[in-house]
Design a protein around this motif. Structure first.
Motif, short mmCIF file in Angstrom:
data_model
loop_
_atom_site.label_atom_id
_atom_site.label_comp_id
_atom_site.label_asym_id
_atom_site.label_seq_id
_atom_site.Cartn_x
_atom_site.Cartn_y
_atom_site.Cartn_z
N GLY A 6 3.59 -0.31 4.79
CA GLY A 6 3.15 -0.41 3.41
C GLY A 6 4.13 -1.16 2.53
O GLY A 6 3.78 -1.67 1.48
N SER B 232 0.86 -1.19 0.00
CA SER B 232 0.00 0.00 0.00
C SER B 232 0.89 1.23 0.00
O SER B 232 2.11 1.13 0.11
CB SER B 232 -0.93 0.01 1.22
N ASN B 233 0.28 2.37 -0.09
CA ASN B 233 1.03 3.62 -0.03
C ASN B 233 1.06 4.19 1.37
O ASN B 233 1.44 5.34 1.57
CB ASN B 233 0.43 4.64 -1.01
N ALA B 234 0.65 3.38 2.35
CA ALA B 234 0.66 3.80 3.74
C ALA B 234 2.09 4.04 4.20
O ALA B 234 3.02 3.37 3.77
CB ALA B 234 0.00 2.75 4.62
#
Length: 112
Positions: free
Chosen positions: A66, A60-62
């Motif tokens: 991520g 993810s782009n967390a």
């Protein structure tokens, strides 16, 4: 919620290792076959870190969890220390003591 059980069963039988895109849009491999997963998890190169983390696929782009975390070169030693600390908690004797001691999740009040 859709029942994805048949999809997973099909993947396991026909495509135990499949190229996918992560939610972040990066290429990755989805491993659904037991033998393939067992082989992969026994490979010391598999871990949470990556030698070149800036080029690694991200889930993810967390900003937190991520993508790869930790020091690639130090991960084997860290993993060994973690196993030494946690292994006693998951011994056959300890797991045997847990058998039959759990009667199931309580029914949430909103379902009755």
């Amino acid at each position: 919620m859709p029942d994805i059980g048949p999809v997973w069963a099909d993947l396991r039988s026909r495509h135990p290792v499949t190229r996918v895109l992560t939610p972040a849009g990066d290429p990755a491999w989805l491993v659904t076959g037991y033998a393939e997963a067992k082989t992969l998890f026994s490979d010391p190169q598999l871990g949470r870190s990556h030698r070149t983390s800036e080029t690694a696929s991200r889930m993810s782009n967390a900003g937190f969890m991520g993508g790869p975390t930790g020091d690639f070169d130090a991960e084997p030693a860290f993993h060994a220390r973690l196993r030494r600390v946690l292994a006693p908690s998951f011994s056959a004797r300890r797991m045997g003591r847990l058998e039959g001691g759990y009667s199931g999740w309580p029914t949430p009040s909103w379902t009755t």
